[in-house]
Design a protein around this motif. Structure first.
Motif, PDB file in Angstrom:
ATOM      1  N   LEU A   1       0.838  -1.207   0.000  1.00  0.00           N
ATOM      2  CA  LEU A   1       0.000   0.000   0.000  1.00  0.00           C
ATOM      3  C   LEU A   1       0.874   1.259   0.000  1.00  0.00           C
ATOM      4  CD1 LEU A   1      -3.332   0.487   1.658  1.00  0.00           C
ATOM      5  CD2 LEU A   1      -1.639   2.191   2.186  1.00  0.00           C
ATOM      6  N   ASP A   2       1.890   1.257   0.850  1.00  0.00           N
ATOM      7  CA  ASP A   2       2.780   2.433   0.904  1.00  0.00           C
ATOM      8  C   ASP A   2       3.460   2.682  -0.448  1.00  0.00           C
ATOM      9  OD1 ASP A   2       2.141   2.772   3.520  1.00  0.00           O
ATOM     10  OD2 ASP A   2       3.889   1.728   4.303  1.00  0.00           O
TER      11      ASP A   2
ATOM     12  N   ILE B   1      -4.572  -0.237  -4.231  1.00  0.00           N
ATOM     13  CA  ILE B   1      -4.619   0.429  -2.916  1.00  0.00           C
ATOM     14  C   ILE B   1      -5.959   0.126  -2.229  1.00  0.00           C
ATOM     15  CG2 ILE B   1      -4.669   2.682  -1.762  1.00  0.00           C
ATOM     16  CD1 ILE B   1      -2.761   3.664  -4.048  1.00  0.00           C
ATOM     17  N   ARG B   2      -7.051   0.175  -3.007  1.00  0.00           N
ATOM     18  CA  ARG B   2      -8.367  -0.112  -2.418  1.00  0.00           C
ATOM     19  C   ARG B   2      -8.444  -1.548  -1.909  1.00  0.00           C
ATOM     20  NH1 ARG B   2     -12.802   3.457  -2.818  1.00  0.00           N
ATOM     21  NH2 ARG B   2     -13.828   1.873  -1.583  1.00  0.00           N
TER      22      ARG B   2
ATOM     23  N   GLY C   1      -6.376  -1.800   1.172  1.00  0.00           N
ATOM     24  CA  GLY C   1      -7.093  -1.116   2.254  1.00  0.00           C
ATOM     25  C   GLY C   1      -8.224  -1.981   2.789  1.00  0.00           C
TER      26      GLY C   1
ATOM     27  N   MET D   1      -6.778  -4.674   4.920  1.00  0.00           N
ATOM     28  CA  MET D   1      -6.293  -4.101   6.172  1.00  0.00           C
ATOM     29  C   MET D   1      -7.470  -3.858   7.131  1.00  0.00           C
ATOM     30  SD  MET D   1      -3.930  -0.751   6.373  1.00  0.00           S
ATOM     31  CE  MET D   1      -2.591  -1.249   5.378  1.00  0.00           C
TER      32      MET D   1
ATOM     33  N   ALA E   1      -8.635  -5.700  10.830  1.00  0.00           N
ATOM     34  CA  ALA E   1      -9.008  -4.973  12.049  1.00  0.00           C
ATOM     35  C   ALA E   1     -10.442  -5.270  12.460  1.00  0.00           C
ATOM     36  CB  ALA E   1      -8.824  -3.476  11.829  1.00  0.00           C
TER      37      ALA E   1
ATOM     38  N   LEU F   1     -13.164  -4.622  10.437  1.00  0.00           N
ATOM     39  CA  LEU F   1     -14.078  -3.647   9.832  1.00  0.00           C
ATOM     40  C   LEU F   1     -14.287  -3.994   8.357  1.00  0.00           C
ATOM     41  CD1 LEU F   1     -12.324  -0.472  11.274  1.00  0.00           C
ATOM     42  CD2 LEU F   1     -14.502  -1.375  12.059  1.00  0.00           C
TER      43      LEU F   1
ATOM     44  N   VAL G   1     -14.967  -2.338   4.644  1.00  0.00           N
ATOM     45  CA  VAL G   1     -15.017  -1.104   3.852  1.00  0.00           C
ATOM     46  C   VAL G   1     -16.126  -1.237   2.817  1.00  0.00           C
ATOM     47  CG1 VAL G   1     -13.723   0.384   2.277  1.00  0.00           C
ATOM     48  CG2 VAL G   1     -12.543  -0.750   4.139  1.00  0.00           C
TER      49      VAL G   1
ATOM     50  N   TYR H   1       2.530  13.217   6.866  1.00  0.00           N
ATOM     51  CA  TYR H   1       2.724  11.898   6.219  1.00  0.00           C
ATOM     52  C   TYR H   1       2.106  10.806   7.089  1.00  0.00           C
ATOM     53  CZ  TYR H   1       5.170   7.719   4.526  1.00  0.00           C
ATOM     54  OH  TYR H   1       5.459   6.468   4.043  1.00  0.00           O
TER      55      TYR H   1
ATOM     56  N   SER I   1       1.559   6.451   6.840  1.00  0.00           N
ATOM     57  CA  SER I   1       1.753   5.226   6.045  1.00  0.00           C
ATOM     58  C   SER I   1       0.779   4.158   6.522  1.00  0.00           C
ATOM     59  CB  SER I   1       3.188   4.724   6.188  1.00  0.00           C
ATOM     60  OG  SER I   1       3.360   4.143   7.461  1.00  0.00           O
ATOM     61  N   SER I   2       0.919   2.962   5.949  1.00  0.00           N
ATOM     62  CA  SER I   2       0.003   1.861   6.298  1.00  0.00           C
ATOM     63  C   SER I   2       0.070   1.545   7.785  1.00  0.00           C
ATOM     64  CB  SER I   2       0.353   0.634   5.475  1.00  0.00           C
ATOM     65  OG  SER I   2       1.698   0.258   5.701  1.00  0.00           O
ATOM     66  N   ALA I   3       1.247   1.740   8.401  1.00  0.00           N
ATOM     67  CA  ALA I   3       1.365   1.458   9.835  1.00  0.00           C
ATOM     68  C   ALA I   3       0.443   2.387  10.626  1.00  0.00           C
ATOM     69  CB  ALA I   3       2.815   1.639  10.270  1.00  0.00           C
TER      70      ALA I   3
ATOM     71  N   LEU J   1      -2.244   3.879   9.364  1.00  0.00           N
ATOM     72  CA  LEU J   1      -3.629   3.522   9.014  1.00  0.00           C
ATOM     73  C   LEU J   1      -4.105   2.348   9.865  1.00  0.00           C
ATOM     74  CD1 LEU J   1      -3.507   3.731   5.100  1.00  0.00           C
ATOM     75  CD2 LEU J   1      -4.560   5.368   6.667  1.00  0.00           C
ATOM     76  N   ARG J   2      -3.211   1.372  10.075  1.00  0.00           N
ATOM     77  CA  ARG J   2      -3.567   0.198  10.886  1.00  0.00           C
ATOM     78  C   ARG J   2      -3.947   0.623  12.308  1.00  0.00           C
ATOM     79  NH1 ARG J   2       0.344  -3.630   8.230  1.00  0.00           N
ATOM     80  NH2 ARG J   2      -1.049  -5.141   7.247  1.00  0.00           N
TER      81      ARG J   2
ATOM     82  N   LEU K   1      -7.388   2.150  12.204  1.00  0.00           N
ATOM     83  CA  LEU K   1      -8.435   1.132  12.017  1.00  0.00           C
ATOM     84  C   LEU K   1      -8.695   0.382  13.324  1.00  0.00           C
ATOM     85  CD1 LEU K   1      -7.388  -0.399   8.571  1.00  0.00           C
ATOM     86  CD2 LEU K   1      -9.477   0.907   9.026  1.00  0.00           C
ATOM     87  N   ALA K   2      -7.604   0.030  14.014  1.00  0.00           N
ATOM     88  CA  ALA K   2      -7.757  -0.686  15.284  1.00  0.00           C
ATOM     89  C   ALA K   2      -8.497   0.194  16.291  1.00  0.00           C
ATOM     90  CB  ALA K   2      -6.384  -1.088  15.819  1.00  0.00           C
TER      91      ALA K   2
ATOM     92  N   ALA L   1     -10.651   2.609  15.541  1.00  0.00           N
ATOM     93  CA  ALA L   1     -12.055   2.682  15.104  1.00  0.00           C
ATOM     94  C   ALA L   1     -12.827   1.453  15.582  1.00  0.00           C
ATOM     95  CB  ALA L   1     -12.123   2.791  13.588  1.00  0.00           C
TER      96      ALA L   1
ATOM     97  N   VAL M   1      -4.506   9.712   1.278  1.00  0.00           N
ATOM     98  CA  VAL M   1      -4.184   8.315   1.629  1.00  0.00           C
ATOM     99  C   VAL M   1      -5.425   7.604   2.182  1.00  0.00           C
ATOM    100  CG1 VAL M   1      -2.784   6.833   3.120  1.00  0.00           C
ATOM    101  CG2 VAL M   1      -1.740   8.815   2.038  1.00  0.00           C
TER     102      VAL M   1
ATOM    103  N   LEU N   1      -7.795   7.101  -0.840  1.00  0.00           N
ATOM    104  CA  LEU N   1      -7.338   6.059  -1.774  1.00  0.00           C
ATOM    105  C   LEU N   1      -7.581   4.662  -1.201  1.00  0.00           C
ATOM    106  CD1 LEU N   1      -3.953   7.556  -3.037  1.00  0.00           C
ATOM    107  CD2 LEU N   1      -5.944   7.007  -4.461  1.00  0.00           C
ATOM    108  N   ALA N   2      -7.343   4.518   0.100  1.00  0.00           N
ATOM    109  CA  ALA N   2      -7.532   3.209   0.724  1.00  0.00           C
ATOM    110  C   ALA N   2      -9.011   2.902   0.967  1.00  0.00           C
ATOM    111  CB  ALA N   2      -6.767   3.147   2.036  1.00  0.00           C
ATOM    112  N   GLY N   3      -9.874   3.887   0.767  1.00  0.00           N
ATOM    113  CA  GLY N   3     -11.318   3.676   0.940  1.00  0.00           C
ATOM    114  C   GLY N   3     -11.745   3.755   2.390  1.00  0.00           C
ATOM    115  N   PHE N   4     -10.946   4.418   3.232  1.00  0.00           N
ATOM    116  CA  PHE N   4     -11.224   4.419   4.672  1.00  0.00           C
ATOM    117  C   PHE N   4     -12.098   5.584   5.136  1.00  0.00           C
ATOM    118  CE2 PHE N   4      -7.011   2.009   5.620  1.00  0.00           C
ATOM    119  CZ  PHE N   4      -7.596   0.843   5.148  1.00  0.00           C
TER     120      PHE N   4
ATOM    121  N   LEU O   1     -15.297   4.959   6.971  1.00  0.00           N
ATOM    122  CA  LEU O   1     -15.209   4.278   8.269  1.00  0.00           C
ATOM    123  C   LEU O   1     -15.062   5.261   9.428  1.00  0.00           C
ATOM    124  CD1 LEU O   1     -12.703   1.389   7.398  1.00  0.00           C
ATOM    125  CD2 LEU O   1     -15.193   1.282   7.470  1.00  0.00           C
TER     126      LEU O   1
END
Lengths: 344, 118
Positions: free
Chosen positions: A219-220, A270-271, A274, A277, A281, A283, A285, B58, B60-62, B64-65, B68-69, B71, B93, B96-99, B102
């Motif tokens: 993803l990054d 990416i979607r 995501g 991911m 967790a 959840l 999406v 900035y 990153s995925s870390a 975002l994780r 999410l946890a 949330a 970001v 793009l990840a669709g978050f 949430l």
């Protein structure tokens, strides 16, 4: 009733456990239903084929079980795995294991139902050997084929079709060894019950950490690459220069579509990552209209660029074999299992 | 190892909610400290949280994780979580990840407070 439960329940329970253990929920319910159904269909074919081969060869039951059945049955199960593997519906060894186990479970369920109909044996240990032994063996060997094929195909994508062969040979060997009954059927069942969960857990553990790493780092990387593509410096990058070179070999609109496809694949990647991911967790999406539109656009771009153009994009390594899997994952997110629904 | 120079976490209270103002980068180096901080808050029973990203350039995925946890934990606690002050880079970001669906996302801290108000 006890015979039916013992013959059919263990493999079904094991499959359910595998399905629930997958924290990324990589296998849609529809795909699992298809795996079970294709395995069951393979078993029906095997039953008919065996009747014919039995008459043709004149082998006794023991010789047939040792030398013919492992070949035919493992071949039929492996054929069921070819489609999802070739269509990019399997992304990692963990979903390969679940789909493979599903195919084998479907096969074993039909085979055991056939035994239940034809064999009026009241001894419970016979059914224990069928339910815990033969059924788990069928599911495990198919899982071995799927895991091996997926692992080898990832290492060498150009030989994805041949990748199924080593796992198939191993599965035939395991099946033949089981059928030779070197140990008693009950002991074989006990060994399988001990060994299979350990092997499957090890595969799950490794594959889950691989998936976690791929989701995070991937993803990054995709986000950074997308930012680079959308920046004013794109023309100066390796990617930009390569696309500029393609202008001499492909019409302008096709190169423009290639540029669009690269962006789109990154966005979809990416979607998908995501989504995994979020699932990890706990959840879900929502899949919105934009994703559906992007998937439709992706199909359109594939058509306009054509196979030669897609091949020309391969060296960039931006579009990968996992793109098909991303698409499959996003298409099936949050959808109920409807076995009659065809892939879009 | 977490380096406070890379990310600061300023905790304050407003309108019954805990507000965490982050400054710097939320990445693989800093996310563990953020995770630890947030876990401490939810373990202490805090159910209304606002994460202010206005100082973050900035994620990153870390990172975002971790979000999410958080949330998921807040949802399980039947609490409320809002994110605010996202700059373009951070918002993109999440988008793009669709978050974005949430989370309750607000432009300002006041708007976020309204979203978590019980």
């Amino acid at each position: 009733v006890a015979a039916v439960v013992i013959a059919l329940l263990p493999v079904s329970a094991f499959l359910l456990i595998l399905f629930l253990f997958d924290s990324f929920k990589l296998v849609p319910r529809l795909m699992l239903a298809r795996a079970l159904a294709s395995g069951a269909a393979a078993a029906l074919v095997a039953l008919a084929l065996h009747r014919w081969l039995f008459d043709l060869t004149g082998f006794d039951t023991r010789t047939f079980a040792r030398y013919v059945a492992p070949l035919t049955e493992e071949t039929l199960k492996a054929l069921c795995l070819l489609y999802p593997l070739r269509r990019g519906q399997i992304g990692f060894p963990v979903d390969a294991a679940i789909v493979g186990f599903g195919v084998g479970a479907g096969f074993a369920l039909v085979e055991n139902i056939d035994y239940l109909r034809g064999l009026n044996d009241p001894r419970i240990w016979v059914w224990a050997a069928r339910g815990f032994g033969a059924a788990i063996m069928h599911a495990s060997t198919a899982a071995v084929v799927a895991i091996t094929a997926k692992t080898l195909a990832d290492r060498n994508p150009s030989h994805a079709l041949i990748a199924i062969l080593p796992g198939w040979i191993l599965a035939v060997a395991l099946h033949a060894t089981f059928n030779r009954a070197l140990v008693s059927p009950l002991l074989a069942a006990a060994v399988l019950l001990f060994v299979v969960p350990l092997v499957v857990l090890a595969v799950f553990e490794r594959s889950e950490s691989m998936t976690r790493e791929w989701v995070g780092e991937g993803l990054d990387l995709d986000v950074e690459l997308l930012a680079l593509i959308r920046s004013s410096h794109f023309d100066e990058t390796r990617l930009g220069r390569y696309l500029a070179e393609l202008r001499s070999r492909f019409p302008g609109p096709v190169v423009a579509d290639m540029f669009c496809l690269i962006q789109l694949e990154l966005e979809l990647g990416i979607r998908a990552k995501g989504m995994l991911m979020a699932r990890e967790a706990g959840l879900e999406v929502p899949i919105d209209d934009q994703i559906r539109a992007s998937l439709a656009e992706r199909r359109y771009l594939h058509r306009t660029i054509g196979p030669t153009g897609l091949l020309a994009l391969r060296p960039l390594q931006v579009t990968t074999l996992r793109d098909d899997w991303h698409g499959y994952l996003l298409r099936h997110a949050g959808k109920p299992a409807r076995w009659w629904r065809r892939d879009v | 190892m977490y380096d406070p120079a890379l990310m600061q976490i300023d905790e304050s209270r407003a309108g019954g909610a805990v507000v965490l103002a982050l400054t710097g980068r939320v990445d693989s180096t800093t996310s563990a400290a953020l995770e630890h901080h947030l876990a401490g808050l939810t373990a202490a029973g805090e159910r209304r949280l606002i994460v202010d990203f206005s100082g973050v350039d900035y994620i990153s995925s870390a990172g975002l994780r971790v979000m999410l946890a958080l949330a998921k934990r807040v949802r399980d606690l039947k609490g409320a979580l809002a994110l605010c002050g996202m700059g373009d880079a951070v918002r993109q970001v999440f988008a793009l990840a669709g978050f974005l669906p949430l989370f309750a996302v607000a432009d300002s801290r006041d708007a976020a407070l309204e979203k978590v108000a019980g």
